[in-house]
Design an enzyme around this catalytic site. Structure first.
Site, PDB file in Angstrom:
ATOM      1  N   LYS A  80       6.254   0.550   5.554  1.00  0.00           N
ATOM      2  CA  LYS A  80       5.280   1.652   5.610  1.00  0.00           C
ATOM      3  C   LYS A  80       5.020   2.048   7.063  1.00  0.00           C
ATOM      4  O   LYS A  80       4.901   1.184   7.945  1.00  0.00           O
ATOM      5  CB  LYS A  80       3.985   1.209   4.929  1.00  0.00           C
ATOM      6  CG  LYS A  80       2.907   2.286   4.819  1.00  0.00           C
ATOM      7  CD  LYS A  80       1.703   1.722   4.074  1.00  0.00           C
ATOM      8  CE  LYS A  80       0.548   2.699   3.986  1.00  0.00           C
ATOM      9  NZ  LYS A  80      -0.609   2.133   3.243  1.00  0.00           N
TER      10      LYS A  80
ATOM     11  N   SER B  58      -2.444   4.560  -0.451  1.00  0.00           N
ATOM     12  CA  SER B  58      -1.777   5.264   0.629  1.00  0.00           C
ATOM     13  C   SER B  58      -0.306   4.905   0.780  1.00  0.00           C
ATOM     14  O   SER B  58       0.440   5.602   1.446  1.00  0.00           O
ATOM     15  CB  SER B  58      -2.500   4.989   1.945  1.00  0.00           C
ATOM     16  OG  SER B  58      -2.444   3.615   2.294  1.00  0.00           O
TER      17      SER B  58
ATOM     18  N   SER C  23      -4.340   0.587  -2.170  1.00  0.00           N
ATOM     19  CA  SER C  23      -3.174   1.269  -1.610  1.00  0.00           C
ATOM     20  C   SER C  23      -1.853   0.549  -1.789  1.00  0.00           C
ATOM     21  O   SER C  23      -0.805   1.099  -1.460  1.00  0.00           O
ATOM     22  CB  SER C  23      -3.399   1.559  -0.115  1.00  0.00           C
ATOM     23  OG  SER C  23      -4.393   2.538   0.042  1.00  0.00           O
TER      24      SER C  23
END
Length: 522
Positions: free
Chosen positions: A100, A181, A205
């Protein structure tokens, strides 16, 4: 947005020396292929790069990958050489993974958190979690798109959108959210853009994008995985977590990720164990499980949940219904903690970025967004940033009281109390409802249950495992335990997964397969 697109557009896709199929391949499958000579790590990297080139900006255009690592092939060649010389580091040796883009890597690519304010944030340093994965033999293939600033900028955000990467699409239905997210990590792992991916969670997330993209995802206990060199929101709740297509893959990733790091004092006592070695199909036999049945479930989600509970019971689990306590004020207390820690923690992080990064504080980021509103805020604002900027720091008595209150309500009076009432080892609940439409006007439309709040605040583990499809969209089952209960939830999740066989590969449909006669309904 041009920065990431240029990286993807200009990165050459090498001509493959041989055809290697990587779609839906597990980490163990890839390891067997390399061990047996059917593929090298270089072959795997090339195959994943070709798949990303065909599907991330072309084809279904998932926009899950924000940047590719130009050093990935070199890393793979070095690991192939090690294997040829008789040295294999473990299950991840030569296996490509994605990270990420709020987690730093020493590769020559920026860590942006999706924001143009960090487009020049090339730190050339590994986050602690990346260093451990790299040491275990993983190849860092690239970075995944995310909800900008890990979805903390606005309460009216559209999950999966960032100014640099655009909007991540759900591979099960392209008009639906991939959730945030860690949206890019979820969509990329589901689409087999890598063997697995790393996400981060503050509250939901990892669990939400894993559930909505048909993945297994683990939000670990705070204190097991380092947050060093990760763009922060909250030192009380932030943690990286593994996301993959099976419990075993997640367990193998997690085994490599756990460990202490001087940059993260919370991990001082962390030590790795082999979480995959203990997986057993009999783990549920005799296990008492506290069962939450939220009243926000739709009928089809309730049916899927009932089927999952039947699988648990058939596996030998003893199911004990529980009700969630009232826990008045927990949401307000959590928000007060996150707002205060966001300013304090982000200011500390930004001070360590390279001189090319001109936003050195949260106030600088707010000013940058206002000056670049057309590209940074075309759909939603930054009212959470504005609120965080007014907080009074970590010594503020109101902040300390809010943290004590939220921790007590989530832990002792929440998860702990429910487990005690049921005399149970773990708690299960639907992870989330099915994916909602991506909506730039109204933002996220959370319209069902969520399992993430209490374990996120308490710092306890939350494992989501696919439990089937609802209207053609994946939904997950959460396994929650007390702190450092990762082996327990992974064991229970594995035993469930091996009986349920509930995961279905994505089909990249334009809209959700909601039923006969309703295919075009939005």
């Amino acid at each position: 947005m041009a920065t990431a697109m240029a990286v993807l557009a200009l990165a050459p896709v090498p001509v493959m020396a041989r055809t290697v199929t990587v779609e839906e391949r597990s980490i163990d499958d890839l390891q067997r292929m390399m061990a047996g000579g059917q593929a090298t790590s270089v072959d795997l990297v090339r195959a994943y790069l070709a798949r990303i080139a065909a599907m991330d900006r072309k084809g279904p255009a998932l926009r899950a990958v924000i940047a590719l690592n130009p050093d990935a092939l070199a890393q793979a060649r070095a690991l192939d050489a090690e294997r040829k010389n008789g040295h294999v580091r473990g299950p991840l040796h030569g296996v490509p993974i994605l990270i990420k883009d709020n987690i730093e890597t020493l590769d020559p690519i920026a860590t942006t958190a999706g924001s143009l304010a960090l487009k020049d944030n090339v730190t050339r340093r590994d986050a602690g979690v990346v260093a451990r994965l790299r040491a275990a033999g993983a190849v860092i293939l690239g970075k995944t798109n995310l909800s900008e600033w890990a979805n903390i900028r606005s309460t009216r955000s559209m999950s999966g959108w960032s100014a640099i990467g655009g909007l991540v699409r759900n591979p099960y239905a392209l008009d639906r959210t991939a959730c945030g997210s860690s949206s890019g990590s979820g969509a990329a792992a589901a689409a087999s853009f890598a063997a697995a991916a790393v996400g981060t969670e503050t509250d939901g997330s990892v669990v939400c994008p894993s559930s909505l993209n048909g993945l297994v995802g683990l939000k670990p206990s705070i204190g097991l995985v380092s947050r060093g060199h990760v763009v922060p929101i909250s030192h009380s709740q932030d943690t990286p977590g593994p996301m993959a297509r099976s419990v075993r893959d997640v367990a193998e990733m997690f085994t490599a990720m756990v460990g202490s790091d001087p940059l993260d004092p919370a991990t001082a006592g962390a030590h790795a164990i082999d979480y995959a070695a203990g997986l057993s199909t009999s783990a549920l036999t005799g296990m008492r499980i506290a069962v939450l049945k939220p009243d926000t479930m739709t009928p089809d989600l309730a049916l899927a949940y009932d089927r999952a509970l039947s699988v648990l019971k058939a596996a030998g689990a003893v199911l004990v219904p529980v009700e969630r306590p009232k826990l008045e004020g927990i949401g307000e207390a959590e928000f007060a903690v996150l707002a205060t820690e966001l300013k304090a923690d982000l200011d500390l992080y930004l001070a360590t970025t390279p001189p090319a990064v001109k936003t050195r504080t949260l106030d600088d980021v707010i000013a940058f967004d206002r000056a670049n509103a057309a590209t940074e805020m075309p759909y939603f604002g930054q009212e959470t940033f504005d609120k965080a900027a007014t907080t009074k720091g970590l010594d503020d008595p109101a902040y300390k009281a809010a943290r004590a209150k939220s921790l007590r309500l989530a832990g002792a009076e929440g998860i702990d109390a429910m487990l005690k009432t049921a005399n149970a080892t773990i708690l299960v609940a639907p992870s989330y409802g099915a994916a909602w439409l991506s909506d730039p006007v109204y933002g996220d439309q959370y319209n069902g249950p969520s399992s993430s709040e209490l374990p996120a605040i308490a710092g306890y583990p939350n494992l989501t495992v696919p439990m089937g499809l609802v209207g053609g969209l994946p939904v997950g089952l959460s396994f929650i335990a007390t702190k450092f209960g990762e082996a327990t939830v992974l064991g229970a999740g594995y035993a469930f997964e091996q009986r349920a066989h509930a995961r279905v590969a994505p089909r990249y449909l334009p809209v959700a397969a909601v039923g006969p006669g309703l295919e075009g309904v939005r």
